[in-house]
Design a protein around this motif. Sequence first.
Motif, short mmCIF file in Angstrom:
data_model
loop_
_atom_site.label_atom_id
_atom_site.label_comp_id
_atom_site.label_asym_id
_atom_site.label_seq_id
_atom_site.Cartn_x
_atom_site.Cartn_y
_atom_site.Cartn_z
N ALA A 175 10.80 -7.01 -2.08
CA ALA A 175 10.75 -6.00 -1.03
C ALA A 175 12.07 -5.23 -0.96
N ALA A 176 13.18 -5.92 -1.14
CA ALA A 176 14.49 -5.24 -1.14
C ALA A 176 14.61 -4.29 -2.33
N ILE A 177 14.18 -4.74 -3.49
CA ILE A 177 14.22 -3.89 -4.68
C ILE A 177 13.26 -2.71 -4.51
N GLY A 178 12.08 -2.98 -4.00
CA GLY A 178 11.09 -1.93 -3.79
C GLY A 178 11.56 -0.89 -2.78
N LEU A 179 12.21 -1.33 -1.71
CA LEU A 179 12.73 -0.40 -0.71
C LEU A 179 13.82 0.48 -1.31
N THR A 180 14.67 -0.11 -2.12
CA THR A 180 15.75 0.66 -2.75
C THR A 180 15.18 1.70 -3.72
N ILE A 181 14.25 1.29 -4.56
CA ILE A 181 13.67 2.21 -5.54
C ILE A 181 12.84 3.29 -4.84
N TYR A 182 12.09 2.90 -3.83
CA TYR A 182 11.28 3.87 -3.09
C TYR A 182 12.16 4.92 -2.41
N THR A 183 13.23 4.48 -1.78
CA THR A 183 14.13 5.41 -1.08
C THR A 183 14.79 6.37 -2.07
N GLY A 184 15.31 5.83 -3.16
CA GLY A 184 15.93 6.68 -4.16
C GLY A 184 14.96 7.65 -4.80
N TYR A 185 13.77 7.15 -5.11
CA TYR A 185 12.74 7.98 -5.74
C TYR A 185 12.30 9.10 -4.80
N THR A 186 12.10 8.76 -3.53
CA THR A 186 11.67 9.75 -2.56
C THR A 186 12.75 10.80 -2.33
N GLN A 224 10.98 8.85 -17.88
CA GLN A 224 11.61 8.24 -16.71
C GLN A 224 10.67 8.29 -15.51
N PHE A 225 9.98 9.39 -15.34
CA PHE A 225 9.04 9.56 -14.24
C PHE A 225 7.92 8.52 -14.31
N ILE A 226 7.37 8.32 -15.50
CA ILE A 226 6.31 7.34 -15.68
C ILE A 226 6.84 5.93 -15.50
N ALA A 227 8.05 5.65 -15.98
CA ALA A 227 8.63 4.31 -15.85
C ALA A 227 8.89 3.94 -14.39
N VAL A 228 9.41 4.86 -13.61
CA VAL A 228 9.67 4.57 -12.20
C VAL A 228 8.36 4.37 -11.45
N PHE A 262 0.83 -1.20 0.00
CA PHE A 262 0.00 0.00 0.00
C PHE A 262 0.86 1.26 0.00
N LEU A 263 1.94 1.25 0.76
CA LEU A 263 2.84 2.41 0.80
C LEU A 263 3.45 2.68 -0.58
N LEU A 264 3.91 1.63 -1.26
CA LEU A 264 4.49 1.81 -2.59
C LEU A 264 3.45 2.29 -3.59
N ALA A 265 2.27 1.69 -3.58
CA ALA A 265 1.22 2.09 -4.51
C ALA A 265 0.74 3.51 -4.23
N ASN A 266 0.64 3.87 -2.96
CA ASN A 266 0.22 5.21 -2.60
C ASN A 266 1.23 6.25 -3.07
N GLN A 267 2.51 5.97 -2.89
CA GLN A 267 3.54 6.90 -3.34
C GLN A 267 3.49 7.07 -4.85
N SER A 268 3.37 5.96 -5.55
CA SER A 268 3.36 6.02 -7.00
C SER A 268 2.12 6.75 -7.54
N LEU A 269 0.97 6.39 -7.03
CA LEU A 269 -0.26 6.99 -7.53
C LEU A 269 -0.39 8.45 -7.13
N SER A 270 0.10 8.80 -5.95
CA SER A 270 -0.02 10.19 -5.51
C SER A 270 0.92 11.11 -6.27
N THR A 271 2.02 10.58 -6.80
CA THR A 271 2.92 11.44 -7.57
C THR A 271 2.67 11.35 -9.07
N LEU A 272 1.96 10.34 -9.52
CA LEU A 272 1.71 10.19 -10.95
C LEU A 272 0.32 10.70 -11.35
N VAL A 273 -0.70 10.30 -10.62
CA VAL A 273 -2.07 10.59 -11.01
C VAL A 273 -2.55 11.94 -10.48
#
Length: 133
Positions: free
Chosen positions: A76-87, A51-55, A17-28
Amino acid sequence: MTLTPMVQCAFRLAFAFLLANQSLSTLVVPSLAAEASTGTSEFRAPIETAQFIAVNALLIVIAIWVAFGIRTRLVAAIGLTIYTGYTLSNGGFEADNLGIGIFVAFGLALPLIVAGGGAYALYRKGWSGLTDL
């Protein structure tokens, strides 16, 4: 029956939910909130937009995989890394709630990385269950 599989499933769903919320709140949400005077939202360069849409799409895919329990530790490890870098790259270092979001992400992802996603998963052994179909 122990509560451990249910707790692992709860961590898995909360992290998804955290990952989806971050993605949807910054994209949509920014695309829906256009400026009243011009009728347009924030413009980006074409390569930056791609790049923004791809991430954001990658974060959605990772959220779906974590929610269903497919290779939970690795995803989860990949998601944490991408989420941290993206944020960190989009939020800037001055944002007040930046540290809280990353702290919550680490708190939800580290139990998944260490202990896995629990018994309530779509495929408990990753893709190996798909070869028998």
